[in-house]
Design a protein around this motif. Structure first.
Motif, PDB file in Angstrom:
ATOM      1  N   CYS A  23       0.891  -1.334   0.032  1.00  0.00           N
ATOM      2  CA  CYS A  23       0.044  -0.058   0.226  1.00  0.00           C
ATOM      3  C   CYS A  23       0.928   1.344   0.064  1.00  0.00           C
ATOM      4  CB  CYS A  23      -0.831   0.032   1.152  1.00  0.00           C
ATOM      5  SG  CYS A  23      -2.243  -0.909   0.909  1.00  0.00           S
ATOM      6  N   GLN A  24       1.918   1.280   0.864  1.00  0.00           N
ATOM      7  CA  GLN A  24       2.707   2.297   0.900  1.00  0.00           C
ATOM      8  C   GLN A  24       3.505   2.702  -0.487  1.00  0.00           C
ATOM      9  OE1 GLN A  24       5.175   1.339   4.222  1.00  0.00           O
ATOM     10  NE2 GLN A  24       3.715   2.314   5.771  1.00  0.00           N
ATOM     11  N   ILE A  25       3.924   1.708  -1.059  1.00  0.00           N
ATOM     12  CA  ILE A  25       4.677   1.584  -2.333  1.00  0.00           C
ATOM     13  C   ILE A  25       3.558   2.275  -3.202  1.00  0.00           C
ATOM     14  CG2 ILE A  25       5.724   0.510  -4.252  1.00  0.00           C
ATOM     15  CD1 ILE A  25       6.944  -1.209  -2.205  1.00  0.00           C
ATOM     16  N   PHE A  26       2.294   1.828  -3.418  1.00  0.00           N
ATOM     17  CA  PHE A  26       1.497   2.101  -4.351  1.00  0.00           C
ATOM     18  C   PHE A  26       0.416   3.352  -3.964  1.00  0.00           C
ATOM     19  CE2 PHE A  26       2.943  -1.861  -5.632  1.00  0.00           C
ATOM     20  CZ  PHE A  26       2.770  -1.952  -7.284  1.00  0.00           C
ATOM     21  N   LEU A  27       1.112   3.913  -2.947  1.00  0.00           N
ATOM     22  CA  LEU A  27       0.050   5.019  -2.514  1.00  0.00           C
ATOM     23  C   LEU A  27      -0.506   5.963  -3.566  1.00  0.00           C
ATOM     24  CD1 LEU A  27      -1.115   6.191   0.165  1.00  0.00           C
ATOM     25  CD2 LEU A  27       1.049   7.872  -0.015  1.00  0.00           C
ATOM     26  N   PRO A  28       0.456   6.320  -4.777  1.00  0.00           N
ATOM     27  CA  PRO A  28       0.025   7.300  -5.685  1.00  0.00           C
ATOM     28  C   PRO A  28      -1.227   6.537  -6.519  1.00  0.00           C
ATOM     29  CG  PRO A  28       2.360   6.996  -5.714  1.00  0.00           C
ATOM     30  CD  PRO A  28       2.001   6.290  -4.779  1.00  0.00           C
ATOM     31  N   LEU A  29      -1.203   5.254  -6.820  1.00  0.00           N
ATOM     32  CA  LEU A  29      -2.212   4.548  -7.350  1.00  0.00           C
ATOM     33  C   LEU A  29      -3.405   4.508  -6.576  1.00  0.00           C
ATOM     34  CD1 LEU A  29      -2.766   2.711  -9.695  1.00  0.00           C
ATOM     35  CD2 LEU A  29      -2.193   0.823  -8.090  1.00  0.00           C
ATOM     36  N   ASP A  30      -3.275   4.340  -5.313  1.00  0.00           N
ATOM     37  CA  ASP A  30      -4.618   4.396  -4.509  1.00  0.00           C
ATOM     38  C   ASP A  30      -5.142   5.814  -4.673  1.00  0.00           C
ATOM     39  OD1 ASP A  30      -5.738   2.403  -3.267  1.00  0.00           O
ATOM     40  OD2 ASP A  30      -4.253   2.497  -1.413  1.00  0.00           O
ATOM     41  N   ARG A  31      -4.345   6.873  -4.475  1.00  0.00           N
ATOM     42  CA  ARG A  31      -4.870   8.278  -4.496  1.00  0.00           C
ATOM     43  C   ARG A  31      -5.330   8.604  -5.728  1.00  0.00           C
ATOM     44  NH1 ARG A  31      -0.636  10.989  -0.952  1.00  0.00           N
ATOM     45  NH2 ARG A  31      -1.016  10.397   0.996  1.00  0.00           N
ATOM     46  N   GLY A  32      -4.528   8.457  -6.836  1.00  0.00           N
ATOM     47  CA  GLY A  32      -4.965   8.979  -8.086  1.00  0.00           C
ATOM     48  C   GLY A  32      -5.915   8.341  -8.942  1.00  0.00           C
ATOM     49  N   TYR A  33      -6.069   6.745  -8.564  1.00  0.00           N
ATOM     50  CA  TYR A  33      -6.812   5.893  -9.416  1.00  0.00           C
ATOM     51  C   TYR A  33      -7.998   5.459  -8.760  1.00  0.00           C
ATOM     52  CZ  TYR A  33      -7.969   1.814 -12.319  1.00  0.00           C
ATOM     53  OH  TYR A  33      -8.556   1.112 -13.104  1.00  0.00           O
ATOM     54  N   VAL A  34      -7.818   4.829  -7.661  1.00  0.00           N
ATOM     55  CA  VAL A  34      -8.699   4.036  -6.962  1.00  0.00           C
ATOM     56  C   VAL A  34      -9.716   5.046  -6.493  1.00  0.00           C
ATOM     57  CG1 VAL A  34      -9.402   2.523  -5.137  1.00  0.00           C
ATOM     58  CG2 VAL A  34      -7.132   2.115  -6.362  1.00  0.00           C
ATOM     59  N   LEU A  35      -9.148   6.310  -6.098  1.00  0.00           N
ATOM     60  CA  LEU A  35     -10.216   7.106  -5.219  1.00  0.00           C
ATOM     61  C   LEU A  35     -11.251   7.635  -6.620  1.00  0.00           C
ATOM     62  CD1 LEU A  35      -8.302   9.380  -2.730  1.00  0.00           C
ATOM     63  CD2 LEU A  35     -10.364   8.081  -2.623  1.00  0.00           C
ATOM     64  N   ASN A  36     -10.625   7.816  -7.693  1.00  0.00           N
ATOM     65  CA  ASN A  36     -11.464   8.455  -8.761  1.00  0.00           C
ATOM     66  C   ASN A  36     -12.521   7.225  -9.367  1.00  0.00           C
ATOM     67  OD1 ASN A  36     -10.406  10.960  -8.047  1.00  0.00           O
ATOM     68  ND2 ASN A  36      -8.773  10.257  -9.635  1.00  0.00           N
ATOM     69  N   ASN A  37     -12.201   6.047  -9.026  1.00  0.00           N
ATOM     70  CA  ASN A  37     -13.140   4.923  -9.419  1.00  0.00           C
ATOM     71  C   ASN A  37     -13.869   4.295  -8.307  1.00  0.00           C
ATOM     72  OD1 ASN A  37     -12.450   4.938 -12.552  1.00  0.00           O
ATOM     73  ND2 ASN A  37     -10.485   5.058 -11.284  1.00  0.00           N
ATOM     74  N   PRO A  38     -15.078   4.585  -8.052  1.00  0.00           N
ATOM     75  CA  PRO A  38     -15.673   4.212  -6.893  1.00  0.00           C
ATOM     76  C   PRO A  38     -15.924   2.276  -7.254  1.00  0.00           C
ATOM     77  CG  PRO A  38     -17.264   5.570  -8.185  1.00  0.00           C
ATOM     78  CD  PRO A  38     -15.656   5.723  -8.722  1.00  0.00           C
ATOM     79  N   LEU A  39     -16.007   2.130  -8.052  1.00  0.00           N
ATOM     80  CA  LEU A  39     -16.153   0.658  -8.513  1.00  0.00           C
ATOM     81  C   LEU A  39     -14.841  -0.146  -8.014  1.00  0.00           C
ATOM     82  CD1 LEU A  39     -18.291   0.691 -11.402  1.00  0.00           C
ATOM     83  CD2 LEU A  39     -19.029   0.146  -9.118  1.00  0.00           C
ATOM     84  N   ILE A  40     -13.726   0.360  -8.004  1.00  0.00           N
ATOM     85  CA  ILE A  40     -12.341  -0.213  -7.879  1.00  0.00           C
ATOM     86  C   ILE A  40     -12.024  -0.360  -6.332  1.00  0.00           C
ATOM     87  CG2 ILE A  40     -10.034  -0.321  -8.505  1.00  0.00           C
ATOM     88  CD1 ILE A  40     -10.803   0.511 -11.206  1.00  0.00           C
ATOM     89  N   LEU A  41     -11.813  -1.591  -5.955  1.00  0.00           N
ATOM     90  CA  LEU A  41     -11.180  -1.667  -4.339  1.00  0.00           C
ATOM     91  C   LEU A  41      -9.957  -1.069  -4.238  1.00  0.00           C
ATOM     92  CD1 LEU A  41     -11.982  -5.360  -3.727  1.00  0.00           C
ATOM     93  CD2 LEU A  41     -13.335  -3.449  -3.064  1.00  0.00           C
ATOM     94  N   SER A  42      -9.956  -0.420  -3.107  1.00  0.00           N
ATOM     95  CA  SER A  42      -8.405   0.190  -2.861  1.00  0.00           C
ATOM     96  C   SER A  42      -7.419  -1.117  -2.765  1.00  0.00           C
ATOM     97  CB  SER A  42      -8.626   0.964  -1.324  1.00  0.00           C
ATOM     98  OG  SER A  42      -8.747   0.016  -0.263  1.00  0.00           O
ATOM     99  N   ILE A  43      -6.348  -0.734  -2.712  1.00  0.00           N
ATOM    100  CA  ILE A  43      -5.287  -1.751  -2.508  1.00  0.00           C
ATOM    101  C   ILE A  43      -5.578  -2.723  -1.390  1.00  0.00           C
ATOM    102  CG2 ILE A  43      -2.763  -2.383  -2.746  1.00  0.00           C
ATOM    103  CD1 ILE A  43      -2.565   0.163  -4.279  1.00  0.00           C
ATOM    104  N   TRP A  44      -5.740  -1.977  -0.045  1.00  0.00           N
ATOM    105  CA  TRP A  44      -5.796  -2.651   1.051  1.00  0.00           C
ATOM    106  C   TRP A  44      -7.053  -3.692   1.231  1.00  0.00           C
ATOM    107  CZ3 TRP A  44      -3.427  -4.205   5.127  1.00  0.00           C
ATOM    108  CH2 TRP A  44      -4.096  -4.501   6.309  1.00  0.00           C
ATOM    109  N   ASP A  45      -8.185  -3.140   0.560  1.00  0.00           N
ATOM    110  CA  ASP A  45      -9.122  -3.744   0.404  1.00  0.00           C
ATOM    111  C   ASP A  45      -8.883  -5.066  -0.608  1.00  0.00           C
ATOM    112  OD1 ASP A  45     -10.583  -2.437   2.050  1.00  0.00           O
ATOM    113  OD2 ASP A  45     -11.653  -0.973   0.798  1.00  0.00           O
ATOM    114  N   LEU A  46      -8.324  -5.032  -1.556  1.00  0.00           N
ATOM    115  CA  LEU A  46      -8.114  -5.779  -2.645  1.00  0.00           C
ATOM    116  C   LEU A  46      -7.371  -6.979  -1.878  1.00  0.00           C
ATOM    117  CD1 LEU A  46      -7.623  -6.611  -5.622  1.00  0.00           C
ATOM    118  CD2 LEU A  46      -5.338  -5.493  -5.533  1.00  0.00           C
ATOM    119  N   GLY A  47      -6.439  -6.440  -1.049  1.00  0.00           N
ATOM    120  CA  GLY A  47      -5.627  -7.535  -0.355  1.00  0.00           C
ATOM    121  C   GLY A  47      -6.416  -8.542   0.677  1.00  0.00           C
ATOM    122  N   LEU A  48      -7.483  -7.752   1.228  1.00  0.00           N
ATOM    123  CA  LEU A  48      -8.350  -8.543   2.165  1.00  0.00           C
ATOM    124  C   LEU A  48      -9.418  -9.238   1.351  1.00  0.00           C
ATOM    125  CD1 LEU A  48      -9.497  -5.753   4.509  1.00  0.00           C
ATOM    126  CD2 LEU A  48      -7.879  -7.459   4.845  1.00  0.00           C
TER     127      LEU A  48
END
Lengths: 745, 86
Positions: free
Chosen positions: A139-164
Motif C-alpha cells: 500500500c505504501q509503495i502504491f500510494l499514488p495509485l491508491d490516491r490517483g486512480y482508486v479514489l476516482n473510480n468508486p467501483l475499484i477496490l482500494s489496494i488494502w481492500d483488494l488484499g483483504l
C-alpha cells in the motif's frame, strides 16, 4: 536531437499550424515562429515494462518476505511515473494479478493435513499477519495509485481492500480452511469454558481477521452461538439435577462473568447480546420454575440473603422472571404463615413466631432491590394468611400486648417496650377483625386497670395513641373513656376521704365505671361482712349526693383486698386477694373446718366462682386451705380446713384466681359480643346488596354477603339477619318463590 | 387463724336513674351520650321534666330552643316542659 521533420510531425500531431518558412519573392517579412516544445519520443510500452520490472520484483520480494533490493523511494517514484503516464489501470491489474498469484500459491500450504488444531490456527494466523504486513508495505509503495486512480473510480477496490478481498476469496472461503479455522476456534473456546488456559491473543487475532474480512458474523458468530446454545442447554439441564440451587446460582453467575470476560478479551462487542442472551435463557430462563420450586423455599428458610439477591438479579433479566419470583415469594409467605397461624396447639407461641417471621421477611426484603411489587406482595400475603383463621390472631395479639403491658414484666425497658409495641402494631394492621381485637384488648385493659396490674401508664397511653393513629378516634373512644373513668375515680375518692374524716381501720378505694366504656360484667349479690357493706353504703350515698340522678351498682367479681393474716403466733402474712377469696378466708376467723355448703351459704358466691375461688386457695401454689378430697376439682361435699402449717418465703403474697375455665367462657362471651356488634355490618351489607339487585335468590345473596364482609360468618347467622330484616320490612319473600327475596324500597 | 381486712378496692358501675332505656329524642341509650358528645357522664347529663320524662340535656335543649315559644312542651307527653329540680 530531434530533426525538423519529426518536429513538424509532432507539431502536426499537436494541430498547430505552421507557416512556411520562405516566400517566393524573397522579400519575405520576418516572422516569429513558435516551435513546439520538443518532447523526447518514448517507447511507452517499454517504459512501463522497465518500470514494472523493478516493481514486480519488489512486490515478489515483499511477498516472500525478502528484503527489497531497490529503495522504496525509487519504487514510489516509479509508481508515480506510471500513474503520470496514465497507465494506472494497467498497473492496478498487474498488481492484482501478482497478488492473486501469490495468494494462490499460499492456499495449498493451508490445506495440508495437520492434526494439531492449535498449530493450524497459529499457522493461519501467521499467514494472516504476514499478509497484512505485506499489504501494508504494498500500500505504501502504491500510494499514488491508491490516491490517483482508486479514489476516482468508486467501483475499484482500494489496494488494502483488494488484499483483504483476495485473502478472503482464496483462503478463507476455501472450505477446508474455513472449517478448520472455525472448529479450531470453537474447540479453543470450549476448552477455555471447561477451565483450561488458552492463547487468547491468538483467538482475538483470528476473530479480528474474520471481522475485517466481514466473515465474523456469517461464518463464526452463528456457529459460535449454536455451540454455546448446545453447551448451556445441556449444562442447565444436567447441573440442575445435581447441584443445589445456591450452588447452581453461583455457577450461573460465574458463567456470565466468564462470558463477559470473553467479550472483553476477544469476542466482538456485537456478539454480546446473542451470547449473554443464550447463557441466560438456557441456564435461567428455561428453568425459572424448576429453580424456584427446588430452591426458593430453602433459600428463604435459611435466610440466604446473598443467594436471594443473586436470584433476583438473574431473574430480573427476564420478562416474567421477577413476576414469577414474586409469586413464589407470596406463596412462601402464605404457606409458612399459615403453618404458624392455623395450628391451635401453637397458639401460645403464635404471636412471637409471627413477629420473628415478619422480622425475617423484613430482612430479606433488602434482596428485592426496593421493588415495590415485593412490598405489596409481602403485605397482601401477610394479610391473606393472618386472616385465614378468623378472630384467633386478633385475640392473641391483644393478649400478647397484655402480657407486655402487665406489671411485673421486667424484661424490657420503656424504649424496648415501645419498639415491641410498634412491631406488634404492624401485625395488627394486617388483621381484618379489628373489632375482635378491640373487644379482647378492652377486656385485658380493664383487668390491668382495675387490679392495678398495669406496668406503666405511659406505656398504656402510648399504646392507645398508636391504636388511635391506626384506626382513628372512634376506635379508641371507649378505651380513652376507661382511662378517664380511672382519673375521675381518683378525684371522687379524694373528695370522699375528705368528707369521711374519721380514719377507719379499713380503707376503701372505689373505681367508678361508666357502663358503656367497659366490658359488661354480670352483677351478682353476695353477702359482705357488715363492716365492708357499711363502708360500701357510705360511699354509694356520697356518690348519689355528688352526682344526682345516678345509681351505683357494685361489681364484687372485680373487687380485691389487702388482707392481714395471723396464721400462727409469729407467722403473720399479708395477702393480696380477690374479694371472693377474702370473703372465704374471713369465715375461718370463726371456725377451722368449713364444708363447701357452709361456705356457699355464708357468702352466696355464685357456684362456679366459688369453686374457682376455693381451688385457688386450696390447690394453687399457695395452699392456705386443705381440701378433704384429692385432686384439683372441687366437689360440693368437700370440706375445707385451714392450713395451720402454712409457710411462705415472702411476707406479702398474691394469690391468683384460677383462670383457665373462666377464660374459655369469657372468650366465648367476648366473641359473642363481637358478633353482636357485627350484626349491623351484616345488615348493612344485605341491604346494600338488595338495594342494588332488587331481587335475589337466597344462595346468591348469602355468597354476596360473604364476599362483602371482611370477617367470616356462618350462613346460618346470615339467615337470621335476613329474617330480622324481613321482619323489619326491608325485604320480603317473593310470593311465588319462597327462596327469592325482593327489596322493599 | 385471724384475718383482718386492711384495704378494699371495690368496683362499681354507675347508671342513670331513668324511667326509660333510651332518650326519646336521639334514640341513644341513656347510658351512652347524645349524638354530639363523646363521653357520657358530666359531659352529657340527663334532665328530668316535671312530667317525669327524661332526656339528654343537650337533646331537650335543642328541642325547646329550636321550636317556637308556644311549643315548649315535652316531646313525649306534650305537657309544658319544666325541669324538675331535685
Amino acid at each position: 536531437m530531434m530533426s525538423t521533420r519529426t518536429s513538424e510531425q509532432a507539431a502536426k500531431k499537436l494541430g498547430i499550424m505552421m507557416s512556411s518558412r520562405s516566400s517566393s519573392n524573397g522579400q519575405a517579412a520576418k516572422r516569429l515562429i513558435i516551435r513546439n516544445l520538443k518532447v523526447a519520443p518514448r517507447n511507452e510500452e517499454d517504459n512501463f515494462l522497465s518500470l514494472w520490472k523493478h516493481i514486480d520484483e519488489a512486490v515478489r520480494a515483499i511477498h516472500e518476505s525478502r528484503p527489497v533490493s531497490m529503495s522504496l523511494e525509487l519504487l514510489y517514484q516509479s509508481v508515480e511515473n506510471i500513474c503520470a503516464e496514465k497507465k494506472s489501470s494497467m498497473l492496478y491489474s498487474a498488481l492484482r494479478q501478482l497478488c492473486e498469484e501469490h495468494i494462490r500459491r499460499e492456499v495449498p500450504k493451508l490445506t495440508l493435513e495437520m492434526n494439531d488444531q492449535i498449530e493450524y490456527l497459529k499457522l493461519l494466523n501467521r499467514h494472516w499477519e504476514d499478509h497484512c504486513s505485506h499489504m501494508v508495505m504494498i500500500c505504501q509503495i502504491f500510494l499514488p495509485l491508491d490516491r490517483g486512480y482508486v479514489l476516482n473510480n468508486p467501483l475499484i477496490l482500494s489496494i488494502w481492500d483488494l488484499g483483504l478481498d483476495l485473502f478472503k476469496n482464496y483462503i478463507i472461503i476455501n472450505k477446508t480452511v474455513q472449517t478448520r479455522c472455525i472448529s479450531g476456534l470453537l474447540t479453543l473456546i470450549d476448552s477455555e469454558r471447561s477451565g483450561e488456559l488458552i492463547d487468547r491473543s491468538l483467538v482475538k487475532s483470528l476473530l479480528t481477521m474474520l471481522y475485517k474480512l466481514q466473515l465474523y458474523q456469517p461464518i463464526f458468530e452463528t456457529e459460535f452461538i449454536k455451540s454455546s446454545e448446545k453447551l448451556y442447554s445441556h449444562e442447565g439441564e444436567s447441573l440442575l439435577q445435581t447441584f443445589e440451587i445456591p450452588e447452581y446460582l453461583k455457577h450461573v453467575e460465574k458463567r456470565l462473568n466468564e462470558e463477559n470476560n470473553r467479550l472483553l478479551h476477544y469476542l466482538h462487542p456485537s456478539t454480546r447480546q446473542p451470547l449473554i442472551n443464550c447463557v441466560e435463557r438456557n441456564l435461567i430462563g428455561e428453568h425459572v420454575n424448576t429453580i424456584l420450586q427446588k430452591g426458593f423455599d430453602n433459600l428463604m428458610d435459611d435466610k440466604r440473603l446473598d443467594d436471594l439477591k443473586l436470584l433476583y438479579n438473574l431473574l430480573s433479566r427476564f420478562l416474567n422472571g421477577v413476576e414469577q419470583l414474586k409469586n413464589f415469594y407470596s406463596q412462601y409467605i402464605k404457606k409458612r404463615g399459615r403453618d404458624i397461624v392455623i395450628n391451635p396447639e401453637k397458639d401460645n407461641t403464635m404471636i412471637q413466631e409471627l413477629l420473628d417471621f415478619k422480622e425475617k421477611l423484613d430482612l430479606i426484603s433488602e434482596c428485592w432491590n426496593n421493588n415495590e411489587k415485593f412490598t405489596h406482595a409481602l403485605k397482601d400475603s401477610f394479610e391473606h394468611f393472618i386472616n385465614q383463621r378468623s378472630n384467633k390472631p386478633a385475640e392473641l395479639i391483644a393478649k400478647y400486648i397484655d402480657t407486655k403491658l402487665r406489671a411485673g414484666n421486667k424484661e424490657a425497658t420503656e424504649e424496648e417496650l415501645d419498639k415491641i409495641l410498634d412491631k406488634i402494631m404492624v401485625l395488627f394492621r394486617f388483621i381484618h377483625g379489628k373489632d375482635v381485637f378491640e373487644a379482647f384488648y378492652k377486656k385485658d385493659l380493664a383487668k390491668r386497670l382495675l387490679v392495678g396490674k398495669s406496668a406503666s401508664v405511659d406505656a398504656e397511653k402510648s399504646m392507645l395513641s398508636k391504636l388511635k393513629q391506626e384506626c382513628g378516634g372512634v376506635f379508641t373512644l371507649k378505651l380513652e373513656g376507661m382511662f378517664k373513668d380511672m382519673e375521675l375515680s381518683k378525684d371522687v375518692m379524694s373528695a370522699f376521704e375528705q368528707q369521711l374524716q374519721i380514719k377507719t381501720s379499713l380503707s376503701i378505694y372505689v373505681n367508678v365505671l361508666t357502663l358503656t366504656h367497659w366490658p359488661s360484667y354480670t352483677a351478682s349479690n353476695i353477702i359482705l361482712p357488715p363492716e365492708m357493706s357499711q363502708l360500701q353504703e357510705k360511699f354509694t350515698e356520697f356518690y348519689k349526693k355528688k352526682y344526682s340522678g345516678r345509681n351505683l351498682q357494685w361489681q364484687p367479681s372485680l373487687g380485691h383486698c389487702l388482707v392481714k393474716g395471723h396464721i400462727s403466733p409469729g407467722n403473720n402474712k399479708e395477702f393480696q386477694l380477690s374479694l371472693y377469696q377474702t370473703l372465704v378466708l374471713l369465715l375461718y376467723n370463726a371456725k377451722d373446718d368449713l364444708s363447701y355448703e357452709e361456705i356457699f351459704e355464708s357468702t352466696k358466691i355464685e357456684e362456679n366462682e366459688l369453686k374457682r375461688t376455693l381451688q385457688s386457695l386450696a390447690c394453687g401454689k399457695v395452699p392456705i386451705l386443705t381440701k378433704s378430697s384429692k385432686g384439683v376439682d372441687v366437689h360440693s361435699e368437700d370440706i375445707f380446713k385451714f392450713n395451720k402449717s402454712f409457710t411462705h418465703k415472702l411476707y406479702r403474697i398474691r394469690i391468683n384466681q384460677v383462670q383457665l375455665k373462666e377464660t374459655q367462657e369469657e372468650n366465648q362471651s367476648t366473641n359473642e359480643k363481637v358478633f353482636q356488634d357485627r350484626q349491623y355490618q351484616v345488615d348493612a351489607a344485605i341491604v346494600r346488596i338488595m338495594k342494588m339487585r332488587k331481587s335475589l335468590p337466597h344462595n346468591l345473596l348469602v355468597t354476596e354477603v360473604v364476599g362483602q364482609l371482611k370477617f367470616s360468618i356462618k350462613p346460618a347467622d346470615i339467615k337470621k339477619r335476613i329474617e330480622s330484616l324481613i321482619e323489619r320490612d326491608y325485604l320480603a319473600r317473593d310470593e311465588q318463590n319462597p327462596n327469592q327475596y325482593n327489596y322493599l324500597a | 387463724m385471724k384475718v383482718t381486712i386492711k384495704g378494699y378496692t371495690g368496683v362499681a358501675v354507675w347508671k342513670w336513674v331513668a324511667n326509660d332505656d333510651t332518650c326519646g329524642i336521639c334514640r341513644m341509650p341513656f347510658d351512652s351520650c347524645c349524638n354530639d358528645c363523646k363521653y357520657p357522664g358530666d359531659d352529657c347529663p340527663l334532665v328530668w321534666g316535671q312530667c317525669s320524662h327524661c332526656f339528654h340535656m343537650h337533646c331537650i335543649m335543642k328541642w325547646v330552643n329550636g321550636n317556637q315559644k308556644s311549643n315548649q312542651s315535652c316531646p313525649m307527653c306534650r305537657q309544658a316542659w319544666k325541669i324538675k329540680e331535685k
